[in-house]
Design a protein around this motif. Sequence first.
Motif, PDB file in Angstrom:
ATOM      1  N   VAL A  51      40.329  36.707 -45.789  1.00 51.01           N
ATOM      2  CA  VAL A  51      39.574  37.791 -45.153  1.00 51.01           C
ATOM      3  C   VAL A  51      38.941  37.337 -43.841  1.00 51.01           C
ATOM      4  N   THR A  52      38.392  36.140 -43.841  1.00 55.91           N
ATOM      5  CA  THR A  52      37.680  35.675 -42.639  1.00 55.91           C
ATOM      6  C   THR A  52      38.634  35.545 -41.449  1.00 55.91           C
ATOM      7  N   GLU A  53      39.812  34.989 -41.694  1.00 56.17           N
ATOM      8  CA  GLU A  53      40.756  34.816 -40.576  1.00 56.17           C
ATOM      9  C   GLU A  53      41.337  36.150 -40.119  1.00 56.17           C
ATOM     10  N   VAL A  54      41.582  37.071 -41.067  1.00 50.78           N
ATOM     11  CA  VAL A  54      42.100  38.383 -40.682  1.00 50.78           C
ATOM     12  C   VAL A  54      41.054  39.123 -39.837  1.00 50.78           C
ATOM     13  N   GLU A  81      42.079  45.450 -46.153  1.00 46.78           N
ATOM     14  CA  GLU A  81      40.822  46.206 -45.982  1.00 46.78           C
ATOM     15  C   GLU A  81      39.987  45.631 -44.844  1.00 46.78           C
ATOM     16  N   ALA A  82      40.016  44.311 -44.699  1.00 49.27           N
ATOM     17  CA  ALA A  82      39.249  43.680 -43.613  1.00 49.27           C
ATOM     18  C   ALA A  82      39.790  44.121 -42.252  1.00 49.27           C
ATOM     19  N   ALA A  83      41.118  44.188 -42.139  1.00 48.30           N
ATOM     20  CA  ALA A  83      41.723  44.633 -40.866  1.00 48.30           C
ATOM     21  C   ALA A  83      41.344  46.088 -40.586  1.00 48.30           C
ATOM     22  N   VAL A  84      41.400  46.941 -41.620  1.00 46.49           N
ATOM     23  CA  VAL A  84      41.059  48.356 -41.443  1.00 46.49           C
ATOM     24  C   VAL A  84      39.586  48.498 -41.053  1.00 46.49           C
ATOM     25  N   PHE A  85      38.726  47.726 -41.730  1.00 43.11           N
ATOM     26  CA  PHE A  85      37.287  47.812 -41.426  1.00 43.11           C
ATOM     27  C   PHE A  85      37.025  47.468 -39.962  1.00 43.11           C
ATOM     28  N   GLU A  86      37.631  46.381 -39.504  1.00 42.81           N
ATOM     29  CA  GLU A  86      37.387  45.946 -38.121  1.00 42.81           C
ATOM     30  C   GLU A  86      37.954  46.945 -37.124  1.00 42.81           C
ATOM     31  N   ALA A  87      39.148  47.452 -37.402  1.00 47.08           N
ATOM     32  CA  ALA A  87      39.750  48.424 -36.480  1.00 47.08           C
ATOM     33  C   ALA A  87      38.903  49.691 -36.429  1.00 47.08           C
ATOM     34  N   GLU A  88      38.537  50.195 -37.599  1.00 46.39           N
ATOM     35  CA  GLU A  88      37.773  51.449 -37.626  1.00 46.39           C
ATOM     36  C   GLU A  88      36.375  51.275 -37.049  1.00 46.39           C
ATOM     37  N   SER A  89      35.807  50.075 -37.188  1.00 48.38           N
ATOM     38  CA  SER A  89      34.487  49.821 -36.588  1.00 48.38           C
ATOM     39  C   SER A  89      34.550  49.984 -35.075  1.00 48.38           C
ATOM     40  N   ARG A 143      55.323  48.133 -53.469  1.00 47.17           N
ATOM     41  CA  ARG A 143      54.071  47.408 -53.707  1.00 47.17           C
ATOM     42  C   ARG A 143      53.255  47.289 -52.411  1.00 47.17           C
ATOM     43  N   GLY A 144      53.940  46.950 -51.323  1.00 46.55           N
ATOM     44  CA  GLY A 144      53.241  46.824 -50.046  1.00 46.55           C
ATOM     45  C   GLY A 144      52.699  48.162 -49.566  1.00 46.55           C
ATOM     46  N   ILE A 145      53.502  49.203 -49.694  1.00 51.42           N
ATOM     47  CA  ILE A 145      53.063  50.534 -49.233  1.00 51.42           C
ATOM     48  C   ILE A 145      51.815  50.969 -50.008  1.00 51.42           C
ATOM     49  N   LYS A 146      51.840  50.735 -51.321  1.00 51.22           N
ATOM     50  CA  LYS A 146      50.692  51.159 -52.138  1.00 51.22           C
ATOM     51  C   LYS A 146      49.423  50.397 -51.758  1.00 51.22           C
ATOM     52  N   LEU A 147      49.562  49.100 -51.507  1.00 49.38           N
ATOM     53  CA  LEU A 147      48.394  48.308 -51.079  1.00 49.38           C
ATOM     54  C   LEU A 147      47.856  48.829 -49.742  1.00 49.38           C
ATOM     55  N   CYS A 148      48.770  49.133 -48.828  1.00 49.57           N
ATOM     56  CA  CYS A 148      48.355  49.655 -47.512  1.00 49.57           C
ATOM     57  C   CYS A 148      47.587  50.965 -47.676  1.00 49.57           C
ATOM     58  N   CYS A 149      48.098  51.833 -48.541  1.00 48.99           N
ATOM     59  CA  CYS A 149      47.446  53.137 -48.723  1.00 48.99           C
ATOM     60  C   CYS A 149      46.059  52.960 -49.324  1.00 48.99           C
ATOM     61  N   ARG A 150      45.942  52.025 -50.273  1.00 44.12           N
ATOM     62  CA  ARG A 150      44.616  51.777 -50.862  1.00 44.12           C
ATOM     63  C   ARG A 150      43.649  51.232 -49.823  1.00 44.12           C
ATOM     64  N   ALA A 151      44.172  50.449 -48.899  1.00 47.53           N
ATOM     65  CA  ALA A 151      43.302  49.813 -47.893  1.00 47.53           C
ATOM     66  C   ALA A 151      42.913  50.769 -46.762  1.00 47.53           C
ATOM     67  N   GLY A 152      43.542  51.939 -46.701  1.00 49.31           N
ATOM     68  CA  GLY A 152      43.178  52.904 -45.649  1.00 49.31           C
ATOM     69  C   GLY A 152      43.959  52.736 -44.361  1.00 49.31           C
ATOM     70  N   ILE A 153      45.146  52.156 -44.469  1.00 47.77           N
ATOM     71  CA  ILE A 153      45.981  51.990 -43.271  1.00 47.77           C
ATOM     72  C   ILE A 153      46.523  53.345 -42.828  1.00 47.77           C
ATOM     73  N   ARG A 154      46.538  53.568 -41.506  1.00 51.09           N
ATOM     74  CA  ARG A 154      46.837  54.907 -40.989  1.00 51.09           C
ATOM     75  C   ARG A 154      48.330  55.190 -40.847  1.00 51.09           C
ATOM     76  N   THR A 155      49.108  54.178 -40.439  1.00 49.89           N
ATOM     77  CA  THR A 155      50.545  54.430 -40.280  1.00 49.89           C
ATOM     78  C   THR A 155      51.364  53.365 -41.001  1.00 49.89           C
ATOM     79  N   ILE A 156      52.316  53.852 -41.815  1.00 56.38           N
ATOM     80  CA  ILE A 156      53.259  52.966 -42.496  1.00 56.38           C
ATOM     81  C   ILE A 156      54.526  52.950 -41.648  1.00 56.38           C
ATOM     82  N   GLU A 157      54.885  51.776 -41.141  1.00 60.32           N
ATOM     83  CA  GLU A 157      56.063  51.630 -40.281  1.00 60.32           C
ATOM     84  C   GLU A 157      57.276  51.273 -41.142  1.00 60.32           C
TER      85      GLU A 157
END
Length: 411
Positions: A170-173, A214-222, A235-249
Motif C-alpha cells: 500500500v505504501t509504495e502504491v 484501494e490505495a491507488a483509487v483513494f489517492e487519485a480521487e483525493s 478475479r482481477g475485474i472483481k477486485l477492481c470493481c470492489r476497489a472503486g476503479i472507474r474504467t476496466i481496460e
Amino acid sequence: MANAILTHATIIDCTGADPRPNGWVVIEDQRIKEIGQGKPGVLPAGAEVIDCHGQTLLPGLIDAHVHMGSSDPDFVEMGRRNYPSTLVIKSLKVIKETLDQGFTTARDCGCIDAGYRQAVADGLVPGPRLLVAGTWLTQTGGHGDSRLPTEHGSGHPRGAGGITGICDGVTEVRKGAREQLRQGVDFIKVMAGGGAASPSDELDTSQFSLEELEAAVFEAESAGKYVAAHCYSDRGIKLCCRAGIRTIEHGNLMTESSARAIKESGAFLVPTMATYVMISRMGKELGLPGNFIRKINEALDRAENSLTISVALGLKIGSGSDLLGGMQHFKGLELALQAKIMGPMGALIATTKTNAEIILQEKNLGTIEDGKLADLILVKGDPLKDMGLFQNYRENITLIIQDGKVYKNII
Ligand SMILES: [Zn+2]
C-alpha cells in the motif's frame, strides 16, 4: 477560423438521434453555436461558409486507450533498442497520425508524460488533445514489469518519457500514485492483471491486492482524478470493481459474473479489439516474441464474447484501439470491430459520447450539440452502412476541425 458555417451535411450528432440530412452547424469562437436543417438563419459576422456536399458530419473521434509512446511494437524491448530522444521523435509521428485518422482527442494509457499533452495544447505539434496517465503502476512481475524472468536488478527505462513504475504494498502504491499526480497526469493507470506483452505473467491472473488497488483509487480521487485498470480476468475485474476503479481496460476474459460486478460498481468497460487483430495478423513479421503472440490470440478468441456479454448486460462501453508500433494507423479498425457486436451507431457513440464521459469531458466533447467545442470530422459515405470507411482515412475523412480550427480540408 473564428466563425464558420458548415452547410449541406448529413449530421450524425452521436447523442443517439437519427441522422439529419441537409443539416448545418454554426461555429463561433471555437464552439458549436447552433445546429439546424434546411436554410440557416442569421450567420455570425464574417462567417466562412464550408459546403459539405452531402457528406456525413460527426463529432471528432476519441480513442480512450492509446500508447503514443509505442513507436516499436515490442514494448518490452523498445527501451533497450532506442535512445530516449529517438523515442520522443518517433512518438510525435504517432501523435500526428492519430489526428490524421480523425481522432481529435486521445487518452494515453501509459508511457508518455504531461509534456506531450502540453506540446499539443501549445500547438508545437499537431495531434489529438491528450489526456495522459504518465507511468503506469505495476506490481513486481506484473504486466508493467518488463524484466525477463532470467533478469535481476531494478528494471530499465522504457518508453518515451516513462519508466516502469514497480510498486509493492500500500505504501509504495500510494507513493507511486502521488508521484504521478505530482507530475500532472490526468488519471492513474494500474496493471491489475496479466498481459500479452509482459514476459512473466499470464492473462488469466490478477495483480495487486484489494488494499493496493484501494490505495491507488483513494489517492487519485483525493486529487479529483480516477483510476483506469488493465485487466482481463474475472478475479482481477472483481477486485477492481470492489476497489472503486472507474474504467476496466480490455476485459477479454470476462464472464457474466464479472460483467455484473462492473455493472454494479458503475465502472466503464473499454474494449480494445483492433490491437489483437493486428498483432495476430502482423506480429510474426514484426518480430514479436511467440509468447506475446500466443497470449494475443487467447485474448482475441475471447474479445467478441466479452463484448457480447457486456452489451447484453447494458454496461457503459467506451472504445480504445491500444495499437502499438507500426500498427498505429489502424485505429479506424476498432470502430468496424465494435460495430459487429454493438451495431454501427453503438460503435460511433462508444467512440464519441461515451469516451467523452470516460475522460470527464462530456460538457465539451463527444457530441454535436450547442455549446460544445467545435471538434468535427466530415466523412465521405455513410458510416452506418460502411464502418470500414474510417480505415481509408486519407481519402474518406475530408475535413477535420479541432477546437474550431481547420486541420484538414479536402472536401
Ligand atoms: Zn494498453
